[in-house]
Design a protein around this motif. Structure first.
Motif, mmCIF file in Angstrom:
data_model
loop_
_atom_site.group_PDB
_atom_site.id
_atom_site.type_symbol
_atom_site.label_atom_id
_atom_site.label_comp_id
_atom_site.label_asym_id
_atom_site.label_seq_id
_atom_site.Cartn_x
_atom_site.Cartn_y
_atom_site.Cartn_z
ATOM 1 N N GLU A 244 0.824 -1.202 0.000
ATOM 2 C CA GLU A 244 0.000 0.000 0.000
ATOM 3 C C GLU A 244 0.862 1.257 0.000
ATOM 4 O OE1 GLU A 244 -3.364 2.027 -0.527
ATOM 5 O OE2 GLU A 244 -3.139 -0.145 -0.541
ATOM 6 N N ARG B 136 1.948 1.768 -3.580
ATOM 7 C CA ARG B 136 0.860 2.332 -4.396
ATOM 8 C C ARG B 136 0.701 3.833 -4.107
ATOM 9 N NH1 ARG B 136 -1.879 -2.157 -2.175
ATOM 10 N NH2 ARG B 136 -1.867 -3.973 -3.554
ATOM 11 N N HIS B 137 0.744 4.166 -2.831
ATOM 12 C CA HIS B 137 0.641 5.570 -2.444
ATOM 13 C C HIS B 137 1.784 6.377 -3.054
ATOM 14 C CE1 HIS B 137 0.220 9.126 0.113
ATOM 15 N NE2 HIS B 137 1.501 8.989 0.428
ATOM 16 N N GLY C 33 -6.045 -1.805 -4.292
ATOM 17 C CA GLY C 33 -5.568 -1.292 -3.018
ATOM 18 C C GLY C 33 -6.218 -2.011 -1.864
ATOM 19 N N ASP C 34 -5.621 -1.861 -0.697
ATOM 20 C CA ASP C 34 -6.086 -2.541 0.487
ATOM 21 C C ASP C 34 -6.547 -1.566 1.563
ATOM 22 O OD1 ASP C 34 -3.414 -4.763 -0.083
ATOM 23 O OD2 ASP C 34 -5.534 -5.161 -0.449
#
Length: 325
Positions: A280, A283-284, A319-320
């Motif tokens: 995550e 991804r951010h 995403g989580d």
């Protein structure tokens, strides 16, 4: 949205079987590239890259990064072209201006001001481009024709104005990032800055806000190229933990008084937490900075490996949820 690429770099080699086993494991784990550094006390980069490619089937190999002041540009062109041929066109060429003064002193190479070293970097890129574009040396044409010998040139025609392998230029300062923005296929944000008043090579980690500013500078300088190049970050540590806050607190003393706990948790150059939390975070970071190519240091290769499948499957893009602090 650009796909992620992951790489690891080699700190040392114990034996040929051990090294080839490491490269094959990296390939099985899903890494895309194995990098070799260019420092004293570590293996010579180009033999390492040829051995890594010979041990694997698809793994790319590269330099992260060559200390350009160590190299004569014409002789470096020979090394790069030979390695690109022997690796079947799997080479990525990373170049930098050098930052460890003690290495220059030990090697008997003049330690020049940073501005001079960066101009040498620019001149080296220009000369490599010229060497890769030429069809051998005029003095050898008759010999090559007699024995049907090819001119030594890179296999790839993607970097260096379409004459050589992909080019990565990495650094943090304005001068190096300007060169990267103008010439590189992969712009590397090194994420470390010289501590003022300290021995050259005494570095501190960049914060998230400093990474914002460095990427913004490089993007402005790159102009229309900014969306056509890849953006690379070098991760300094991977810390698996079920408690990010506690792990970051334990890590904090390593940085002295240069970073706060919140800055350790937010910097894109450290990965802390469970594999899902690290995924995550990446991804951010892709959304915030554009980073899609990450390199982890060799000692963290196995620790980072569980993150790779989380980011290389279609379901991963959803995403989580938010990243826990």
């Amino acid at each position: 949205m650009a796909d992620f690429r992951f790489s690891t770099n080699i700190f040392g080699i114990r034996s040929l079987p051990d090294f080839t086993g490491t490269c094959r494991r990296a390939e099985r784990l899903g890494y895309d590239t194995v990098f070799a550094a260019d420092h004293l006390g570590v293996p010579s980069p180009f033999p390492v890259l040829v051995a890594a490619a010979n041990a694997t089937e698809r793994l790319h190999v590269g330099t992260l990064v060559l200390n350009v002041p160590f190299w004569n540009p014409v002789l470096l062109a020979r090394e790069i072209a030979t390695t690109d041929v022997l690796t079947g066109g799997r080479l990525e060429v990373g170049l930098g201006a050098g930052h460890m003064k003690w290495e220059f002193d030990e090697a008997g190479i003049d330690w020049e001001p940073f501005a001079t070293r960066t101009e040498r970097l620019r001149a080296t890129i220009d000369e490599l481009t010229r060497q890769f574009a030429r069809d051998g040396f005029e003095q050898q044409r008759e010999r090559n024709a007699e024995f049907d010998l090819p001119a030594l040139r890179p296999v790839q025609r993607t970097g260096f104005d379409g004459s050589g392998p992909p080019l990565l230029v990495g650094g943090t300062g304005d001068r190096v990032l300007r060169i990267a923005a103008e010439h590189a296929d992969i712009i590397g944000i090194a994420g470390a800055r010289q501590l003022p008043g300290q021995e050259p090579g005494t570095l501190r980690l960049c914060t998230a806000e400093e990474a914002d500013e460095r990427v913004a500078f490089a993007r402005r300088t790159a102009g229309t190229r900014a969306d056509r190049v890849a953006w690379h970050a070098l991760v300094q540590a991977v810390v698996p933990s079920v408690d990010r806050q506690a792990a970051a607190s334990e890590l904090l003393p390593r940085f002295g008084d240069t970073m706060s706990l919140e800055q350790v948790l937010e910097t894109p150059f450290l990965l802390i937490g469970t594999p899902e939390e690290m995924a995550e975070q990446l991804r951010h970071n892709r959304d915030r900075y554009g980073f899609t190519h990450y390199t982890v240091h060799g000692p963290f290769m196995d620790a980072f490996a569980p993150v790779i499948p989380l980011l290389k499957s279609p379901a991963s893009e959803a995403g989580d949820g938010p990243l826990r602090r």
